[in-house]
Design an enzyme around this catalytic site. Structure first.
Site, PDB file in Angstrom:
ATOM      1  N   HIS A   6       0.863  -1.185   0.000  1.00 15.52           N
ATOM      2  CA  HIS A   6       0.000   0.000   0.000  1.00 15.52           C
ATOM      3  C   HIS A   6       0.904   1.241   0.000  1.00 15.52           C
ATOM      4  O   HIS A   6       1.459   1.618   1.033  1.00 15.52           O
ATOM      5  CB  HIS A   6      -0.900   0.019   1.236  1.00 15.52           C
ATOM      6  CG  HIS A   6      -1.899  -1.088   1.277  1.00 15.52           C
ATOM      7  ND1 HIS A   6      -2.908  -1.204   0.349  1.00 15.52           N
ATOM      8  CD2 HIS A   6      -2.046  -2.132   2.136  1.00 15.52           C
ATOM      9  CE1 HIS A   6      -3.650  -2.272   0.641  1.00 15.52           C
ATOM     10  NE2 HIS A   6      -3.133  -2.853   1.714  1.00 15.52           N
ATOM     11  N   GLU A  26      -1.249  -6.876  -1.615  1.00 17.46           N
ATOM     12  CA  GLU A  26      -2.342  -5.901  -1.515  1.00 17.46           C
ATOM     13  C   GLU A  26      -1.954  -4.584  -2.188  1.00 17.46           C
ATOM     14  O   GLU A  26      -2.181  -3.492  -1.647  1.00 17.46           O
ATOM     15  CB  GLU A  26      -2.695  -5.636  -0.043  1.00 17.46           C
ATOM     16  CG  GLU A  26      -3.047  -6.885   0.757  1.00 17.46           C
ATOM     17  CD  GLU A  26      -3.457  -6.589   2.193  1.00 17.46           C
ATOM     18  OE1 GLU A  26      -3.842  -5.428   2.483  1.00 17.46           O
ATOM     19  OE2 GLU A  26      -3.409  -7.515   3.021  1.00 17.46           O
TER      20      GLU A  26
END
Length: 353
Positions: free
Chosen positions: A241, A270
């Site tokens: 992220h 992610e």
């Protein structure tokens, strides 16, 4: 033990979802799709999936099927979703995703078995008021891990087993798990997961661990020590992220390499890259370099088996709801138009390892 029975409406929606998936899977994947390029590069290209959007929106469903050869449940495999009441299991939404993936020839990443967030209210309330003591809590955790991994046995290729257990300074997070069970809960959770499905690869997973820093070093040392003890810690998940307002993290490839030297798989689990709104061409170009930088680090190591984006369209990104004034963090805009980041990822996959 109580078990959840899926109502007819849920069974019907699942049947419709699979039927639609089978129809779509009969169409060949376009040669220029991310998944076609990833197949040639010998890596899984994945996306976190919003199950409501998957069921309700044709464009979302079509893109999930055509662009990705791996999927992760964004929320529906988390503890609060699968056991909302103690002893009452609801696998319905997670089962729909697994059925969709199977119909489309996609692999499934499991996310997540143990976290300090999104726990069921009955669990957190019981720990808080003392009605669940440490001995009982350990038994509850064992039961949860065994039940979930067993339910999906043979259908999950990687599990995020223990999620976000360190602070940025490398100290263990002061979660209810650490407070009540001590650090041994980490090894226990891996052992229980492995016993339930010996073939699934079991991962540690966290954010702010892209480069070599105090937090990623804490994970390296934990993994090294646990593996020496025979604990089945088999993978390290780097969430990815990022934000373009901060510099690209240094030493990403070096970080991946040191886990590979331990004999572990690695994965980017992610990935998204947010920016301050409004969007402009300069920000989009910078975002593309960040996506490409993480992908190159993955493709540069044979240990890296999957690269997963956390949502693929800005229409369904979690970022604006958490980071005020920020967004546009995914590969496609709200209308599903390809952004420079998509092109950068496609080019990286095309060049391969």
């Amino acid at each position: 033990m109580k078990h959840f029975r899926m109502p007819a409406t849920v069974l019907l929606s699942a049947a419709m979802l699979v039927a639609g998936a089978q129809s779509a899977s009969a169409r060949p994947v376009h040669d220029a799709s991310l998944r076609a390029l990833a197949d040639r590069a010998d890596v899984r290209i994945g996306a976190a999936v919003d199950m409501t959007a998957l069921v309700d929106e044709t464009d979302y469903r079509r893109t999930t099927a055509s662009e990705f050869n791996s999927v992760t449940a964004e929320n529906v495999m988390k503890w609060e979703s699968v056991e909302p009441e103690r002893g009452t299991y609801d696998w319905s939404k997670a089962d729909e995703l697994v059925a969709f993936a199977r119909a489309h020839g996609q692999a499934v990443r499991g996310h997540t078995l143990l976290w300090h967030n999104q726990l069921p209210a009955w669990l957190t309330a019981g720990v808080a008021d003392g009605s669940i003591d440490a001995k009982e809590l350990r038994g509850i955790l064992h039961k949860h891990v065994t039940a979930e991994v067993s339910h999906f046995k043979g259908r999950i290729y990687q599990w995020d087993v223990v999620n976000e257990v360190f602070n940025d300074d490398g100290s263990l997070r002061d979660s209810l798990w650490l407070q009540k069970l001590g650090p041994s809960y980490i090894a226990d959770t891996f052992r229980w997961a492995h016993a339930a499905d010996p073939k699934a690869k079991l991962f540690l997973n966290d954010y702010n661990v892209e480069g070599v820093n105090a937090k990623s070093t804490a994970y390296y040392e934990l993994a090294r020590d646990l593996r020496k003890q025979g604990v089945p810690v088999q993978g390290f998940g780097i969430q990815g992220h990022l934000s373009i307002q901060y510099g690209f993290p240094g030493d990403v490839s070096d970080n991946v390499a040191r886990f590979a030297k331990l004999g572990m798989q690695t994965a980017f689990t992610e990935v998204d890259v947010r920016m301050a709104l409004p969007v402009d061409s300069e920000k989009l170009a910078k975002q593309a370099t960040y996506f490409r930088g993480l992908l190159d680090a993955c493709l540069g190591s044979r240990s890296c088996k999957s690269f997963t984006v956390w949502g693929f369209t800005d229409k369904h990104s979690w970022v604006p709801g958490v980071f005020t004034g920020e967004g546009a963090a995914t590969l496609l805009d709200e209308e599903y138009a390809q952004k420079p980041a998509y092109t950068a990822v496609a080019e990286g996959l095309r060049e391969g390892r």
